[in-house]
Design a protein around this motif. Structure first.
Motif, PDB file in Angstrom:
ATOM      1  N   SER A  93       1.040  -5.329  14.182  1.00 24.49           N
ATOM      2  CA  SER A  93      -0.242  -5.980  14.463  1.00 24.49           C
ATOM      3  C   SER A  93      -1.369  -4.951  14.513  1.00 24.49           C
ATOM      4  N   LYS A  94      -1.083  -3.813  15.126  1.00 18.75           N
ATOM      5  CA  LYS A  94      -2.101  -2.777  15.286  1.00 18.75           C
ATOM      6  C   LYS A  94      -2.565  -2.220  13.944  1.00 18.75           C
ATOM      7  N   PHE A  95      -1.627  -2.152  12.992  1.00 19.88           N
ATOM      8  CA  PHE A  95      -1.961  -1.579  11.693  1.00 19.88           C
ATOM      9  C   PHE A  95      -2.139  -2.635  10.599  1.00 19.88           C
ATOM     10  N   GLY A  96      -2.013  -3.903  10.949  1.00 20.77           N
ATOM     11  CA  GLY A  96      -2.266  -4.972   9.989  1.00 20.77           C
ATOM     12  C   GLY A  96      -1.282  -5.031   8.846  1.00 20.77           C
ATOM     13  N   VAL A  97       0.030  -4.864   9.158  1.00 23.46           N
ATOM     14  CA  VAL A  97       1.072  -4.877   8.124  1.00 23.46           C
ATOM     15  C   VAL A  97       2.244  -5.730   8.588  1.00 23.46           C
ATOM     16  N   PRO A  98       3.126  -6.140   7.658  1.00 20.14           N
ATOM     17  CA  PRO A  98       4.334  -6.864   8.049  1.00 20.14           C
ATOM     18  C   PRO A  98       5.268  -5.973   8.878  1.00 20.14           C
ATOM     19  N   THR A  99       6.207  -6.590   9.551  1.00 21.88           N
ATOM     20  CA  THR A  99       7.163  -5.824  10.361  1.00 21.88           C
ATOM     21  C   THR A  99       8.257  -5.198   9.501  1.00 21.88           C
ATOM     22  N   ILE A 100       8.450  -5.713   8.294  1.00 24.86           N
ATOM     23  CA  ILE A 100       9.524  -5.233   7.423  1.00 24.86           C
ATOM     24  C   ILE A 100       8.934  -4.659   6.132  1.00 24.86           C
ATOM     25  N   TRP A 101       9.431  -3.484   5.739  1.00 24.81           N
ATOM     26  CA  TRP A 101       8.982  -2.812   4.512  1.00 24.81           C
ATOM     27  C   TRP A 101       9.278  -3.666   3.295  1.00 24.81           C
TER      28      TRP A 101
END
Length: 535
Positions: free
Chosen positions: A70-78
């Protein structure tokens, strides 16, 4: 490449920016410092965990926590399908989560939009450990770094302060070194002339005339010998002074490219480029809808916006002169594509630039030499060139054509800082019309007289420079900002609830549905925060 580094200590509060020309050995140095490459001599000791962020390599771990995502605005999985900016932010989030005491970052902002660059900049500024950073983003180096490590001619020197302080110190040191060298050469030449003059005087001492009496001749000889001995002693003293002069080496000049972005045919049209009722979509994704644009002669327009908003698509529409787009009669476009597609990899440098040249080969060779392609270099195949070298060849090909309108898509990718300064100056002095896409904030600030954006499928043009644009953006109506803040507050609460349920789902929860909603909320939050200019 030989790198000579006697000693370097990195402290926990250090933010070190590594700079140097393309091919100087910056990545090699970082790989050695991070234990990814063994030095031929010497050793490197690392204390505690460290993280390494590279544009090219995948993340070491494929999953991060929902909080960090959430902090970096990305999904939790690569996911390999993520954009380059998302992959970099994922790796940065992972490095924060691993409790590393040092981050090594190699060009973390390449090919990332302005919003992503600002997010990375903020997160790195918050980081409590040491940072060793390779970057060509001069604003990033200014805002993050407290030391600059320069690699030049294989030698490494550490400067205190940020990039601007380094540039000033470097210029002062070069000027001082040149002054001391000239002083040394002038003094050496002066003493050499003195020694020559003294030697000539020694030779000019005459013998006594033959008709002179013995007594007179003896006195004459004694006087001559004394004068000769004095002069010879003076010669030896001068030669000793020459030998004891502190030798000053001639300062090595950093090879620098030279460009001349001239207009080959003047345009008299007031409007050089116009588009009416433009529509563009890819399947369900709409890029433009009934959009209009107009670019006047002499304008320097920076097209900015997040990755995927349609910047490169719009440039390609202009180049293809799709329906609704009109280019002024007599306009000759020089187009630079970020994928460097104007080059044929199987042809040589010279063959590429001469393919559409309006000039003779001699002129082309001179231009290439100014771009540091000299002698036999022009016969190299393009496929063997580095990214920075390909950019320079692309510019050469454009400059050898007939142009009065430049359209550039990320022209500064892969270029070193010295080349960036040259490009920035030349674009600023260019007399023709210019439309360019760039994520280099300093380039945009220095060159653009207008800012173009794509918002809600429409093209908007702001008349003013980048600073004025940002000030205007920050002065959005308070009621609109407050409404957006309320929406963000609601979504943040929902995101926190989703994170809790994802971490500890109940029997009634559908994990897939929760994950899908999580990403939808995260995307909307990113969009709303972007409107406010926050993370």
């Amino acid at each position: 490449m030989i790198i000579d580094l006697e000693h370097l200590t990195v402290y926990s509060e250090d933010r070190i920016g590594i700079v140097g020309a393309n091919g100087a050995g910056k990545t090699t140095l970082v790989n050695i410092l991070s234990h990814r490459l063994e030095p031929d001599e010497g050793w490197v000791k690392l204390y505690g965990k460290h993280a390494y962020i590279s544009q090219l390599e995948p993340a070491e771990q494929k999953r991060i926590s929902p909080e960090m995502a959430s902090k970096f605005g990305v999904p939790t999985i690569w996911d390999e399908k993520m954009s380059g900016g998302e992959k970099t932010r994922f790796k940065l989030a992972q490095s924060f989560e691993s409790d590393s005491v040092m981050i090594f970052a190699d060009e973390p902002t390449s090919n990332i939009d302005l919003e992503g660059i600002e997010l990375i900049e903020r997160r790195l500024a918050e980081y409590q450990g040491a940072l060793v950073l390779i970057a060509h983003d001069r604003d990033l180096l200014d805002k993050l770094c407290n030391k600059i490590l320069e690699i030049e001619h294989g030698k490494i020197k550490l400067y205190m302060g940020n990039y601007s302080a380094y540039s000033a110190a470097k210029a002062k040191a070069r000027a001082r070194a040149q002054f001391e060298y000239e002083q040394y050469i002038n003094e050496k030449k002066r003493l050499e002339r003195v020694a020559i003059d003294l030697k000539q005087k020694v030779k000019s001492i005459k013998r006594p005339p033959k008709r002179m009496g013995n007594s007179e001749a003896r006195l004459h000889k004694m006087g001559g010998q004394k004068a000769k001995t004095t002069l010879e002693r003076a010669v030896k003293n001068v030669e000793a002074r020459i030998r004891h002069l502190e030798v000053k080496e001639k300062p090595k000049k950093q090879a620098a490219i030279k460009l001349d972005l001239g207009v080959t045919r003047e345009l008299h049209s007031k409007v050089i480029l116009e588009g009416r009722h433009l529509n563009k979509s890819f399947g369900p994704k709409v890029i433009l809808e009934e959009a209009d644009l107009i670019i006047t002669n002499g304008a320097k327009v920076a097209l900015i916006g997040p990755n995927g908003c349609g910047k490169s698509t719009l440039l390609k529409m202009i180049m293809n002169q799709e329906a609704g787009i009109r280019v002024a009669p007599g306009a000759k476009i020089g187009y630079f594509s970020q994928d460097l597609s104007i080059l044929d990899e199987n042809l040589t440098i010279l063959e590429n630039v001469m393919a559409e040249s309006i000039y003779q080969e001699t002129y082309a060779r001179n231009l290439l030499a100014r771009l540091l392609f000299k002698g036999e270099d022009v016969y190299k195949k393009v496929r063997l060139l580095s990214g920075g070298e390909r950019v320079k060849v692309s510019f050469a090909k454009i400059l050898l054509k007939e142009i009065n309108l430049l359209i550039l898509d990320e022209p500064t990718n892969y270029l070193d800082l010295n080349a960036l300064d040259v490009i920035e100056e030349e674009l600023g002095n260019y007399d023709g019309a210019l439309l360019f896409v760039s994520h280099d904030r300093r380039l945009i600030s220095a060159v653009a007289t207008q800012i173009m954006t794509i918002e809600k499928h429409k093209i908007k043009i702001f008349n003013g420079n980048y600073r004025e644009y940002l000030n205007k953006k920050d002065q959005a109506p308070n009621d609109e900002r407050e409404e957006v803040k309320k929406q963000i507050f609601v979504l943040e609460n929902r995101l926190s609830e989703l994170i809790g349920r994802i971490s500890m789902p109940s029997k009634k929860d559908d994990p897939e549905a929760l994950d899908e909603e999580y990403h939808a909320v995260l995307g909307e939050l990113k969009r709303l925060r972007g409107r406010l200019g926050t993370s």
